[in-house]
Each structure stands twice: as structure tokens, then as C-alpha cells.
Design a protein around this motif. Structure first.
Motif, PDB file in Angstrom:
ATOM      1  N   THR A   1       8.248  15.817   9.590  1.00 55.73           N
ATOM      2  CA  THR A   1       7.020  15.101   9.936  1.00 55.73           C
ATOM      3  C   THR A   1       6.172  14.787   8.693  1.00 55.73           C
ATOM      4  N   GLY A   2       5.498  13.652   8.756  1.00 57.65           N
ATOM      5  CA  GLY A   2       4.528  13.305   7.713  1.00 57.65           C
ATOM      6  C   GLY A   2       5.113  12.811   6.407  1.00 57.65           C
TER       7      GLY A   2
ATOM      8  N   ILE B   1       2.718  14.367   3.964  1.00 57.25           N
ATOM      9  CA  ILE B   1       1.655  13.547   3.385  1.00 57.25           C
ATOM     10  C   ILE B   1       0.397  13.583   4.253  1.00 57.25           C
ATOM     11  N   ARG B   2       0.579  13.778   5.538  1.00 60.27           N
ATOM     12  CA  ARG B   2      -0.567  13.900   6.434  1.00 60.27           C
ATOM     13  C   ARG B   2      -1.458  15.059   5.964  1.00 60.27           C
TER      14      ARG B   2
ATOM     15  N   GLY C   1       6.356   9.614   5.884  1.00 61.13           N
ATOM     16  CA  GLY C   1       6.254   8.168   5.678  1.00 61.13           C
ATOM     17  C   GLY C   1       7.272   7.326   6.429  1.00 61.13           C
TER      18      GLY C   1
ATOM     19  N   THR D   1       0.815  -1.218   0.000  1.00 66.59           N
ATOM     20  CA  THR D   1       0.000   0.000   0.000  1.00 66.59           C
ATOM     21  C   THR D   1       0.852   1.273   0.000  1.00 66.59           C
TER      22      THR D   1
ATOM     23  N   TYR E   1       5.050  11.607  -3.580  1.00 67.45           N
ATOM     24  CA  TYR E   1       6.356  12.268  -3.575  1.00 67.45           C
ATOM     25  C   TYR E   1       6.598  12.938  -4.927  1.00 67.45           C
TER      26      TYR E   1
ATOM     27  N   ASP F   1      10.132   7.677  16.537  1.00 69.93           N
ATOM     28  CA  ASP F   1      10.121   9.018  17.146  1.00 69.93           C
ATOM     29  C   ASP F   1      11.244   9.246  18.145  1.00 69.93           C
TER      30      ASP F   1
ATOM     31  N   THR G   1       7.216   6.344   9.685  1.00 68.77           N
ATOM     32  CA  THR G   1       6.521   5.313  10.466  1.00 68.77           C
ATOM     33  C   THR G   1       5.855   4.297   9.537  1.00 68.77           C
TER      34      THR G   1
ATOM     35  N   ASP H   1       2.494   4.238  -1.234  1.00 70.76           N
ATOM     36  CA  ASP H   1       2.181   4.947  -2.473  1.00 70.76           C
ATOM     37  C   ASP H   1       3.263   5.992  -2.751  1.00 70.76           C
TER      38      ASP H   1
HETATM   39  N1  LIG Z   1       4.010   6.408   0.936  1.00 73.67           N
HETATM   40  C1  LIG Z   1       2.811   6.610   1.513  1.00 73.67           C
HETATM   41  N2  LIG Z   1       1.693   6.164   0.924  1.00 73.67           N
HETATM   42  C2  LIG Z   1       0.495   6.393   1.495  1.00 73.67           C
HETATM   43  N3  LIG Z   1       0.312   7.026   2.662  1.00 73.67           N
HETATM   44  C3  LIG Z   1       1.397   7.492   3.293  1.00 73.67           C
HETATM   45  C4  LIG Z   1       2.695   7.295   2.764  1.00 73.67           C
HETATM   46  N4  LIG Z   1       3.588   7.840   3.598  1.00 73.67           N
HETATM   47  C5  LIG Z   1       2.878   8.342   4.613  1.00 73.67           C
HETATM   48  N5  LIG Z   1       1.571   8.151   4.445  1.00 73.67           N
HETATM   49  C6  LIG Z   1       0.500   8.570   5.362  1.00 73.67           C
HETATM   50  O1  LIG Z   1       0.780   9.872   5.783  1.00 73.67           O
HETATM   51  C7  LIG Z   1       0.650  10.012   7.187  1.00 73.67           C
HETATM   52  C8  LIG Z   1       1.996  10.334   7.820  1.00 73.67           C
HETATM   53  O2  LIG Z   1       2.932   9.299   7.591  1.00 73.67           O
HETATM   54  P1  LIG Z   1       3.918   8.787   8.735  1.00 73.67           P
HETATM   55  O3  LIG Z   1       3.190   8.671  10.000  1.00 73.67           O
HETATM   56  O4  LIG Z   1       4.580   7.563   8.226  1.00 73.67           O
HETATM   57  O5  LIG Z   1       4.921   9.995   8.772  1.00 73.67           O
HETATM   58  P2  LIG Z   1       6.241  10.149   9.657  1.00 73.67           P
HETATM   59  O6  LIG Z   1       7.336  10.448   8.706  1.00 73.67           O
HETATM   60  O7  LIG Z   1       6.395   9.001  10.552  1.00 73.67           O
HETATM   61  O8  LIG Z   1       5.889  11.444  10.491  1.00 73.67           O
HETATM   62  P3  LIG Z   1       6.346  11.845  11.992  1.00 73.67           P
HETATM   63  O9  LIG Z   1       7.764  12.312  11.869  1.00 73.67           O
HETATM   64  O10 LIG Z   1       5.425  12.954  12.353  1.00 73.67           O
HETATM   65  O11 LIG Z   1       6.204  10.659  12.846  1.00 73.67           O
HETATM   66  C9  LIG Z   1       0.089   8.691   7.670  1.00 73.67           C
HETATM   67  O12 LIG Z   1      -1.316   8.773   7.711  1.00 73.67           O
HETATM   68  C10 LIG Z   1       0.486   7.709   6.607  1.00 73.67           C
HETATM   69  O13 LIG Z   1      -0.430   6.651   6.515  1.00 73.67           O
END
Ligand SMILES: Nc1ncnc2c1ncn2[C@@H]1O[C@H](COP(=O)(O)OP(=O)(O)OP(=O)(O)O)[C@@H](O)[C@H]1O
Ligand SMILES: [Mg+2]
Ligand SMILES: [Zn+2]
Length: 337
Positions: free
Chosen positions: A200-201, A329-330, A203, A147, A153, A264, A205, A149
Motif C-alpha cells: 500500500t501507498g 508514501i502516504r 504510487g 507531478t 523512492y 485494487d 493508483t 515525484d
Molecule cells: N510518485 C509520487 N509522487 C507524489 N506523490 C505520490 C507518489 N506516489 C504516491 N503518491 C501519493 O501517495 C499516496 C498513496 O499513493 P497511491 O494511492 O498511488 O498508492 P497505492 O500504491 O495505490 O496504494 P494502495 O495499494 O493502498 O491503493 C497518494 O496520496 C499519492 O498521491
């Protein structure tokens, strides 16, 4: 695979199977009470089957063969009589049979193929599901390699904005490949650990979850924890006097599991104690070739400032640093919805 998990699932299977068998027997008993003639025929069938078995053990060859043929013919007749009776009474005979969830293994969890005993697919899946539950990760169905995506980017190169030559898209494709190979070769000594850095946001996690799922699917163990919770738990454990078995197990898991994900890093409030413990965890795992994925919002410079040189030099040397770049992406997802 963790033995506790295996034992737990096996117990659940045995219980489930026995319950289904008991239910089926109960239904049958109810029907027999209503139609005693059916019960009588079944009793005859059972007695005859028993006699056939006894006969095989006792008599000499020739009389045995003759008798056996007679008895078998009689048995067949009885079976037909039974079936006809069932039909006459308009009974759905399938309710006599236990309704097993898995038609392949009848809920035993085991299949025999060409004389080889194997774990059934359903049992393997149950093991994975249980591992998921126990690993603190609940997003694996949504966040995995299938999943993930890359459409989120941008394909525009902008060194000034992103600080790298590549476009966010080129960058994430590369990181995704690294993560995939890492997940598939979790035991490989030559694979480095992964450090996800970036805003942040982006991807981080998500990709850590994708790795977790793949590793679990390969029958390995994973612990996922955010740095604040992990460090609090560790400190609580270290300074508690009466440690429960479960606490001990959880603490040991941090060192023993095939993959530890620390999400984190940098959001926890640091203390000297925590710092020592964090160093201990990372160091011990590195020495035992147990893989780690760390994700953080901090830049490398900030990491250096926040943590000691000792930790940092170990991090840098033993980790592949994956820098996530792009747009949050959030936020993008919020705009779409
Ligand atoms: N490649 C992706 N495809 C689809 N949805 C994504 C993708 N990357 C991130 N998301 C969605 O975007 C949101 C943020 O992603 P994620 O939590 O992985 O960010 P992060 O880098 O861990 O941020 P933080 O530093 O705040 O923890 C989530 O809802 C996640 O499901
Ligand atoms: Mg995150
Ligand atoms: Zn099965």
C-alpha cells in the motif's frame, strides 16, 4: 472520442454562444431605447448596406459601379457619424459586442486556418474535461506524469528488504518509463497490458491516473473503476430485469473503451458469478486488443490462490508485471504535513 461527449459539448457551446449574443443584443436594445438617435443611425446603416447588396445583383456594370461608390462613401460617413455619436454620449461601445469566452473561435469551437477547418483548442480541452468527469477519475489534475515525484523512492539497494536487485528509485524510474510508453501507444498490438503489484501507498493508483490522463489527452476513452465497484456494477447489471439505457451504455463501455483501469483488485469479495464476469471482461478485451491496467495489493502467489489458474495464466502471459517497492508514501506525506 465518444460521440455522446462530442454532441454534449457541441450543444453546450451552441447554447453558450447564443446566450452571449442575446445578452449583447439586449444591452444594445437598452441603450437604443435611451438614445433613439443612435438606433436611427444604425437603421440607416443597415438599410444602406442592404441596398448595396441589392444593387450588386440588379444593375448593369457601369451604373452599378458609380452607384456603389456613392453608396459606400455614404455608408462610411454614416459609420463615422455613428461612432461620433457613441463617443458624444460617452457609451463604451464594447458592451455592444458579445463577450465570448474564447477569443480565438468566438465560442464556435471551430477555427479556420488557411482555408482548413479545425477544432479549436478550447473545444478539445472541453472534450477532455468532460471525458475526465465521465471516467470516474477526479485526481487527474494532481496525479499525472508531470507531478509524479521520484524523490519519494529510496536510492538504496536492499535485496533482502525489497526482494529485488534494484533500488526503489531505479525500479520506479523503469516502471514510470514503461507506463509512459504504454500510455502513448495504447493502440499498439505489441504493447502488453500492465499489472501493478506492491504494498500500500507506493504510487500504483497515482501512476494509473497518470496513464489515464495521457490517454484521455490523446483523445481516447478510459474507464477507471475499483474492482469491488466494478464487479458489483457488472453483477447488478447482469441480474437486473429492466436495464436502463445508461446501464447498458456503462456496461458496454467496460468492454469498448480504449483503456480499462481496474484498481485494487483483490479487495472485492469474490463469488463464482463475479469470477466468471471478471474472466469474461479480461478475456474479451484481450481478444479485441483493448488495453487494461490492473493494480493490486496482493502478491502474485496470493493472486494465484484467490483466482483461478485460467485467469492467472492469461494475466501473466499478457501483462507486464510492475512490482512497486519502497516505503509507504502516504505515511511519508503525512509526516511532512
Ligand atoms: N510518485 C509520487 N509522487 C507524489 N506523490 C505520490 C507518489 N506516489 C504516491 N503518491 C501519493 O501517495 C499516496 C498513496 O499513493 P497511491 O494511492 O498511488 O498508492 P497505492 O500504491 O495505490 O496504494 P494502495 O495499494 O493502498 O491503493 C497518494 O496520496 C499519492 O498521491
Ligand atoms: Mg491504490
Ligand atoms: Zn476556442
Amino acid at each position: 472520442m465518444n460521440n455522446d461527449i462530442y454532441a454534449k459539448i457541441k450543444r453546450e457551446y451552441d447554447l453558450k454562444r447564443q446566450t452571449k449574443i442575446d445578452n449583447a443584443n439586449r444591452k444594445k436594445q437598452e441603450i437604443y431605447e435611451k438614445y433613439p438617435e443612435l438606433a436611427k443611425i444604425e437603421e440607416e446603416i443597415n438599410n444602406l448596406a442592404l441596398s448595396i447588396t441589392r444593387n450588386i445583383l440588379n444593375s448593369d456594370d457601369i451604373t452599378r459601379q458609380v452607384e456603389e461608390e456613392n453608396m459606400k462613401a455614404k455608408l462610411d460617413k454614416l459609420k463615422v457619424k455613428y461612432e461620433n455619436e457613441v463617443k458624444r454620449l460617452n457609451i463604451d461601445s464594447s458592451i455592444f459586442l458579445p463577450e465570448f469566452d474564447c477569443k480565438i473561435c468566438n465560442d464556435t469551437g471551430i477555427v479556420q486556418k488557411d482555408g482548413i477547418v479545425e477544432t479549436c483548442k478550447c473545444f478539445k480541452q472541453a472534450l477532455i474535461n468532460e471525458s475526465y468527469k465521465q471516467s470516474n477519475i477526479n485526481k487527474l489534475e494532481e496525479e499525472n506524469f508531470e507531478t509524479f515525484d521520484i524523490g519519494f523512492y529510496s536510492n538504496k539497494r536492499d535485496k533482502e528488504k525489497y526482494g529485488i536487485e534494484k533500488s526503489p528509485l531505479e525500479n520506479i524510474e523503469h516502471i514510470r518509463n514503461i507506463a509512459y510508453i504504454f500510455a502513448e501507444h495504447i493502440d499498439d498490438k505489441d504493447q502488453k497490458n500492465l499489472l501493478f503489484v506492491g504494498n500500500t501507498g507506493l504510487g500504483k493508483t497515482f501512476l494509473a491516473n497518470a496513464i489515464a490522463k495521457k490517454v484521455l489527452e490523446n483523445g481516447k476513452t478510459v474507464v477507471y473503476q475499483t474492482a469491488p465497484v466494478l464487479m458489483d456494477k457488472v453483477i447488478e447489471y447482469k441480474f437486473s430485469y429492466d436495464k436502463t439505457g445508461k446501464q447498458k451504455e456503462q456496461y458496454n463501455d467496460i468492454f469498448d473503451v480504449d483503456l480499462l483501469i481496474i484498481d485494487d483488485l483483490g479487495t472485492e469479495t469474490m463469488s463464482n458469478n463475479k469470477f466468471t464476469e471478471l474472466f469474461n471482461i479480461i478475456n474479451t478485451r484481450l481478444l479485441n486488443n483493448k488495453k487494461i491496467v490492473i493494480s493490486t495489493n496482493l502478491t502474485l502467489n496470493e493472486l494465484y490462490k484467490q483466482y483461478d489458474e485460467r485467469v492467472m495464466s492469461r494475466l501473466i502471459g499478457n501483462f507486464t508485471i510492475c512490482k512497486f517497492v519502497g516505503e509507504d508514501i502516504r505515511l511519508k506525506k503525512k509526516r511532512i504535513n
